[in-house]
Design a protein around this motif. Structure first.
Motif, mmCIF file in Angstrom:
data_model
loop_
_atom_site.group_PDB
_atom_site.id
_atom_site.type_symbol
_atom_site.label_atom_id
_atom_site.label_comp_id
_atom_site.label_asym_id
_atom_site.label_seq_id
_atom_site.Cartn_x
_atom_site.Cartn_y
_atom_site.Cartn_z
ATOM 1 N N GLN A 1 1.092 -0.817 0.039
ATOM 2 C CA GLN A 1 -0.206 -0.325 -0.109
ATOM 3 C C GLN A 1 0.489 1.129 -0.116
ATOM 4 O OE1 GLN A 1 -2.699 1.255 2.795
ATOM 5 N NE2 GLN A 1 -4.259 1.671 1.818
ATOM 6 N N GLU B 1 3.836 0.122 2.086
ATOM 7 C CA GLU B 1 3.689 -1.040 3.400
ATOM 8 C C GLU B 1 3.269 -2.175 3.168
ATOM 9 O OE1 GLU B 1 0.458 -0.352 6.254
ATOM 10 O OE2 GLU B 1 1.839 -1.467 8.040
ATOM 11 N N LEU C 1 0.881 -8.875 4.856
ATOM 12 C CA LEU C 1 0.314 -9.872 4.342
ATOM 13 C C LEU C 1 -1.233 -10.532 3.494
ATOM 14 C CD1 LEU C 1 2.060 -12.061 4.344
ATOM 15 C CD2 LEU C 1 2.018 -12.830 6.276
ATOM 16 N N ARG C 2 -1.083 -11.332 2.278
ATOM 17 C CA ARG C 2 -2.374 -11.792 2.161
ATOM 18 C C ARG C 2 -2.069 -13.444 2.270
ATOM 19 N NH1 ARG C 2 -3.104 -7.796 3.890
ATOM 20 N NH2 ARG C 2 -4.660 -5.984 2.826
ATOM 21 N N ASN D 1 6.049 -4.202 8.631
ATOM 22 C CA ASN D 1 4.828 -5.208 10.670
ATOM 23 C C ASN D 1 6.366 -6.247 10.886
ATOM 24 O OD1 ASN D 1 2.767 -2.853 9.742
ATOM 25 N ND2 ASN D 1 2.661 -4.273 8.418
ATOM 26 N N SER E 1 5.862 -7.823 14.663
ATOM 27 C CA SER E 1 5.395 -7.940 16.157
ATOM 28 C C SER E 1 5.912 -8.016 17.153
ATOM 29 C CB SER E 1 4.753 -9.197 15.990
ATOM 30 O OG SER E 1 3.619 -9.678 15.247
ATOM 31 N N ASP F 1 3.520 2.011 14.680
ATOM 32 C CA ASP F 1 2.535 1.885 14.295
ATOM 33 C C ASP F 1 1.107 1.984 15.116
ATOM 34 O OD1 ASP F 1 0.685 1.006 12.447
ATOM 35 O OD2 ASP F 1 1.768 -0.949 12.231
ATOM 36 N N ASP F 2 0.223 2.205 14.962
ATOM 37 C CA ASP F 2 -1.125 2.288 15.503
ATOM 38 C C ASP F 2 -0.940 3.057 17.254
ATOM 39 O OD1 ASP F 2 -2.074 0.281 13.754
ATOM 40 O OD2 ASP F 2 -1.643 -1.269 15.315
ATOM 41 N N ARG G 1 -5.595 4.057 12.677
ATOM 42 C CA ARG G 1 -6.559 5.355 11.393
ATOM 43 C C ARG G 1 -7.912 4.936 12.447
ATOM 44 N NH1 ARG G 1 -6.348 -0.462 10.332
ATOM 45 N NH2 ARG G 1 -8.051 -1.599 10.820
ATOM 46 N N GLU H 1 -9.696 7.633 3.873
ATOM 47 C CA GLU H 1 -10.842 7.335 2.816
ATOM 48 C C GLU H 1 -11.533 8.561 2.760
ATOM 49 O OE1 GLU H 1 -13.497 4.882 5.452
ATOM 50 O OE2 GLU H 1 -11.570 2.891 5.778
ATOM 51 N N TYR I 1 -7.167 4.285 1.353
ATOM 52 C CA TYR I 1 -7.820 3.906 0.571
ATOM 53 C C TYR I 1 -8.465 4.615 -0.358
ATOM 54 C CZ TYR I 1 -8.911 -1.337 3.092
ATOM 55 O OH TYR I 1 -8.693 -2.192 3.450
#
Ligand code: C2E
Ligand code: CA
Ligand code: CA
Length: 793
Positions: A544, A558, A561-562, A616, A618, A678-679, A702, A738, A757
Motif C-alpha cells: 500500500q 507498506e 501479508l495476504r 510490520n 510483532s 504503528d497504531d 486509523r 478514506e 483507500y
C-alpha cells in the motif's frame, strides 16, 4: 499370644509379681515353720525323755526304798538269819502286795533264790541276774524278763551288818505302766525288747494295735546311732525317740516315746492356713489395686489415643482434656497444643491452597471444587448453575507500562468491585493473571447475565491509582449448567470460549454458543494450515503506497501479508496474525515477509524504482535476539540499502519488555534501518518513553483518522499528535485516509504522509507498479492541484 492392651499387661505384671513374691514368702515361712515345728517336736520329745527318765528313776527309788524297808525289817532279818523260808515268803508277799509289786524275791548270799512271790515255785534255783546283786544299776533299776513277763527290778541288800542276802522287787512293765507314763509325759510310751537274734517284741505300749505293730516293724529300719526317727504311719506319722534302758540280761530293752507328727504340726498347719488365706486376700487386693492403677493410667491414655485418632481423621474440634498434673496430664496438654497447632497450620495451608493471596478471593482449584459441588447439588435438586469468566481488556498495558504494583492494585480493586456487584451467595475467584470467575447458584444463576452487565458497567468507571484514572474494561463469558456442559472443566472451558468471543467482538458479554466451538476448531486447523501456507506458496505480499502530502509523490509502501487459502479463499491477516503471534509461528511468518519484501525492493531497484518498504514487526519478533543479524544478512544478500527498509512496531511491541526492546531497537537503528511506531494512540506509551526510542516515524492509528472529520475532539488529538511528533523530529503518517475531507484536514494540520483507500488499497507488486506510473503521470499532468486528492479509479 501377644498381649496388646497396656492395661492387661500392667495388671498381669503386677499380679504375677505379687504372686511370685507371695509364693516365695509362703515357701520360706513354711520351711521355717516346718523346721521350727520339727525342732519343737524334738524338744518336746527330749523333755518327755527327761520326764520319763525321772519317773523311771523315781519309781526305782520308791521301790528301792520299799526294798530297803523290808531288808531292814527286824523280823525279816531274823527269818533270813534263821533260814525261815515260810516267814520270808509271807513277808515278801505282804510287803509286795503293799507296794503293788508284781513279784518279790529273796536271794540268799550264795545266789540261790530263797523266797519268790513271782513264780511261787519251791524248786531251788540261782537268781537269773546275779550281776544285779554285785553292783546296783546306775539308775537304780533295770528292766528284765522274769517269770514270763517284763519287770522293773530293784535290789536292796539285807545287812547284818555284812550282806546276808538281797531283796529283789519287781514291778511290771505293762500297758498300765506305759499309760501312767503317758499321763505324765504327754507322749505315747512303748517298751520293746530286742533279743540276741535282733528280733523285736513289744513289752508294753500305749499305742493302739496297728501303730504298735508299725512301730515294731519300723525298729529294724531305725538308724543305728539316731536317737529320733520318724515312723511312717499312713497319714499320721509318728515322731519317735528311743531310750535304751539299763539291762543286765542279754538283748536290749528300749522305751520308745513318740507323738503324732500331725498333732505336733497342727498349730503350724493352722498358721499355714492363715498365711495362705492372707496371701490369697492380699493377691486379690493387689489384683483390684493393679486394675485400678492400670485403669488410672490407661483410661486417660486411651482417651488421648482417641483424641489422636480424631486428629488423624482431621477432626480438630476438641482435644482429650485430662485435668491432672502428672506426665499423662502433660502429655494431654502437649497433644492439645499439637492439635491446635495442626489445626491452625491446616487452616493456613488450606487458605494458601484455596485462596488467591493478592485478592483474597478463591483460587482456580477452589473454584473448580466449588463448581463441581454446585453441579452435584444442582443435579439432585434440579436447579441450575451459571458461571462467568471475566478477563480484563487492557490490564496487560497497565502492568507493562505502570508496573506490577499498579497492576496488583488494579486486580485488588477489580476483586472489590466483584464483591460489591455479585450476590452474596456467589463464589468469586481469581483464576490467574487478569482472569476472574464467578459461580452463581440457584436463583442467582438465572440473573447471571444481569450480574455480568452490572460488573461491566461498574468497570466502565476508571480505577483510580494515586489520583490517576486507569481505564480497564472487561470481557465476560457466560456458561450454564446443564445447557452448556455437565462437568466443571467443560463449563469453565466454554465460559472461557465465550469470554474470548466477547473480547473479539468488544461486546463485553457473550453467552456460550456451541457455534463457538467450531471457531475454536477452525483455529486449531489454522495452525497446521499456516505451516502449509509457506511451503505451498499461498502467501503473498500486497503493497500500500504512502503518499507525501507536501510533494504528492510516492516514495514508500507498506508490505501487508495476504493468504490465498486453497479452500477458504483470501484470509485476512487480522484473522491469522494474532493467532500466529499467540502460537509463536509469527517468527517464521516475519522472516518470510522480510525476505519477500527485501527481494521485491531489490527487484524494483533493478527496474529503476526506488521505494522504501515498511514491514510490520510483532512484539514477539522483538524478543528474537537474532533479528538484527538476520535482517542485515538479507539486505546484504539482495544488495538493498538499510535505509530502504522501515520496521513498523506497535506501542505494545515496545512495552512487552521495554529494556530488551530498547536494546534490539538500538541495534536495528545502528544497522541504518528506519523505525516507525504503528497504531499510535491506542496504547499507553508516554511521551518521555517514546523520546528514548530511536524511531523516526509516528503512524497515527486509523481509528482517529476515520473519526476526526466528524469529531472536533478527535481532530484536536490528531493535531496535537502531529505537533508532538514534529517536536520530537519524527515523520508523522496518517493511516486509513478514506476521503478527500480527511486528506484536506491532514494537509491543514501539517501531517507529512498519508496512506489509505482514498489513494490506494494494498496492491500486488505488479499492480502497484502501474498504479505508481499512473499516479505520477497524473500528478505531472495536473501540477496545479498538487495538494489535492488523487485516487486510482
Ligand atoms: P496495520 O499495520 O495497521 O495495517 C494497516 C491496515 O489498514 C491494513 O489491513 C490495510 O489494508 C488497512 N487499511 C489501509 N488503508 C485503509 C483505509 O483507508 N481504511 C481502512 N479501514 N483500512 C485501511 P490489513 O492488511 O488487513 O492488515 C491488518 C493488520 O494486520 C495490520 O494492521 C498489521 O497489524 C497486521 N499485518 C498485516 N501484515 C502483516 C505482516 O506482514 N506482519 C505483521 N506482523 N503484521 C501484519
Ligand atoms: Ca502497519
Ligand atoms: Ca497501523
Amino acid at each position: 499370644m501377644r498381649i496388646r492392651r497396656l492395661r492387661t499387661r500392667i495388671i498381669l505384671f503386677f499380679v504375677a509379681l505379687l504372686a511370685l513374691v507371695q509364693i516365695a514368702a509362703l515357701a520360706l515361712v513354711n520351711l521355717a515353720n516346718l523346721h521350727n515345728a520339727h525342732v519343737k517336736a524334738t524338744d518336746d520329745l527330749a523333755v518327755g525323755e527327761r520326764v520319763f527318765g525321772r519317773l523311771v528313776e523315781q519309781r526305782a527309788h520308791e521301790l528301792g526304798q520299799a526294798a530297803r524297808v523290808l531288808a531292814s525289817d527286824f523280823a525279816f532279818r531274823e527269818a533270813v538269819a534263821t533260814g525261815d523260808a515260810a516267814t520270808i515268803n509271807s513277808a515278801l508277799a505282804n510287803h509286795g502286795s503293799r507296794i503293788g509289786a508284781a513279784g518279790m524275791l529273796f536271794v540268799g548270799p550264795d545266789g540261790h533264790v530263797v523266797g519268790d512271790t513271782l513264780t511261787r515255785s519251791s524248786v531251788p534255783r540261782s537268781f537269773e541276774y546275779p550281776a544285779l546283786l554285785e553292783s546296783p544299776p546306775t539308775r537304780g533299776s533295770t528292766i528284765e524278763w522274769l517269770g514270763g513277763r517284763a519287770l522293773q527290778l530293784v535290789v536292796a541288800p539285807v545287812l547284818s551288818p555284812l550282806p546276808i542276802g538281797w531283796v529283789v522287787v519287781g514291778v511290771p512293765v505293762d500297758d498300765g505302766f506305759a499309760r501312767d507314763l503317758r499321763q505324765l509325759t504327754s507322749l505315747e510310751v512303748s517298751f520293746l525288747l530286742e533279743d540276741d537274734a535282733g528280733r523285736w517284741r513289744s513289752l508294753a505300749s500305749t499305742l493302739p494295735g496297728t501303730e504298735r505293730q508299725l512301730l515294731l516293724d519300723h525298729m529294724a529300719k531305725w538308724p543305728a546311732d539316731a536317737e529320733t526317727d520318724i515312723v511312717r504311719a499312713g497319714g499320721d506319722d509318728l515322731q519317735a525317740r528311743m531310750i535304751t534302758l539299763d539291762r543286765v540280761g542279754g538283748g536290749r530293752v528300749v522305751a520308745i516315746l513318740d507323738r503324732s507328727l500331725a498333732n505336733a504340726l497342727a498349730s503350724f498347719e493352722k498358721l499355714r492356713a492363715t498365711l495362705i488365706t492372707l496371701a490369697a486376700a492380699s493377691l486379690l487386693v493387689s489384683i483390684g489395686g493393679s486394675i485400678a492403677i492400670a485403669a488410672n493410667i490407661t483410661r486417660p491414655l486411651s482417651e488421648l489415643a482417641e483424641a489422636a485418632s480424631r486428629i488423624e481423621h482431621g477432626d480438630y474440634s476438641e482435644g482429650g482434656e485430662v485435668p491432672r498434673a502428672d506426665e499423662i496430664g502433660r502429655l494431654a496438654s502437649s497433644l492439645n497444643h499439637m492439635r491446635a497447632g495442626i489445626s491452625e497450620r491446616e487452616t493456613r495451608i488450606l487458605r494458601l491452597a484455596y485462596r488467591d493471596t493478592l485478592t483474597d478471593l478463591a483460587n482456580r482449584s477452589k473454584f473448580a471444587e466449588e463448581l463441581a459441588a454446585a453441579i452435584d447439588e444442582a443435579a439432585s435438586s434440579g436447579t441450575g448453575v451459571a458461571i462467568l469468566v471475566m478477563d480484563l481488556d487492557r490490564f496487560k498495558c497497565v502492568n507493562d507500562i505502570l508496573g506490577y504494583s499498579v497492576g496488583d492494585h488494579v486486580l485488588q480493586e477489580v476483586g472489590n468491585q466483584l464483591l460489591r456487584e455479585a450476590p452474596d451467595s456467589a463464589c468469586i475467584a481469581r483464576l490467574g493473571g487478569d482472569e476472574f470467575a464467578l459461580l452463581l447458584r440457584g436463583a442467582a444463576s438465572m440473573r447471571a447475565a444481569d450480574t455480568a452487565r452490572a460488573i461491566n458497567k461498574s468497570l466502565e468507571q476508571p480505577i483510580l491509582y494515586r489520583g490517576q484514572p486507569l481505564d480497564v474494561g472487561a470481557s465476560i463469558g457466560l456458561a450454564r449448567y446443564p445447557e452448556h456442559g455437565h462437568d466443571a472443566s467443560t463449563l469453565i472451558r466454554n465460559a472461557d470460549i465465550a469470554m474470548y468471543v466477547a473480547k473479539r467482538n468488544r461486546s463485553g458479554l457473550a453467552v456460550y454458543d456451541p457455534e463457538y466451538d467450531s471457531t475454536q476448531r477452525q483455529h486449531l486447523s489454522l495452525l497446521s494450515e499456516l505451516r502449509q501456507a509457506i511451503d505451498g506458496k499461498e502467501l503473498r505480499l500486497h503493497y500500500q503506497p504512502k503518499v507525501s502530502l507536501s510533494s504528492g509523490t510516492v516514495s514508500a509502501v507498506e508490505a501487508l501479508l495476504r493468504w490465498h487459502h486453497p479452500q477458504r479463499g483470501m484470509v485476512s491477516p487480522a484473522e491469522f496474525i494474532p493467532f500466529a503471534e499467540h502460537t509463536g509461528y509469527i517468527k517464521v511468518l516475519t522472516r518470510w515477509v522480510l525476505e519477500e519484501a527485501i527481494r521485491q525492493c531489490a527487484e524494483w531497484l533493478r527496474e529503476g524504482i526506488r521505494l522504501q518498504i515498511s514491514v510490520n514487526i510483532s512484539a514477539r519478533d522483538l524478543m528474537n535476539r537474532d533479528l538484527p543479524e538476520a535482517i542485515s544478512e538479507l539486505l546484504r544478500l539482495h544488495g538493498v540499502a538499510p535505509a530502504l527498509l522501515c520496521l513498523e512496531i506497535t506501542e505494545s511491541g515496545f512495552m512487552e519488555d521495554p529494556a530488551h526492546a530498547q536494546k534490539v531497537l538500538d541495534r536495528l537503528h545502528a544497522l541504518g534501518l528506519k523505525l516507525s511506531i504503528d497504531d499510535y494512540g491506542t496504547g499507553y506509551s508516554s511521551l518521555s518513553y517514546i523520546m528514548k526510542l530511536p524511531v523516526q516515524e509516528l503512524k497515527i492509528d486509523r481509528s482517529f483518522i476515520s473519526r476526526m472529520v466528524a469529531d472536533s475532539d478527535i481532530s484536536t488529538i490528531v493535531r496535537s499528535t502531529i505537533d508532538l511528533g514534529h517536536s520530537l523530529g519524527l515523520n508523522v503518517v496518517a493511516e486509513g485516509v478514506e476521503d478527500l475531507e480527511s486528506w484536506n484536514l491532514l494537509a491543514r494540520l501539517g501531517c507529512d504522509d498519508v496512506q489509505g483507500y482514498y489513494m490506494s488499497p494494498p496492491l500486488e507488486a505488479s499492480a502497484l507498479k502501474s498504479w505508481i506510473r499512473d499516479y505520477h503521470g497524473r500528478a505531472a499532468a495536473e501540477p496545479a492541484s498538487g495538494n489535492e486528492a488523487r485516487r486510482v479509479s
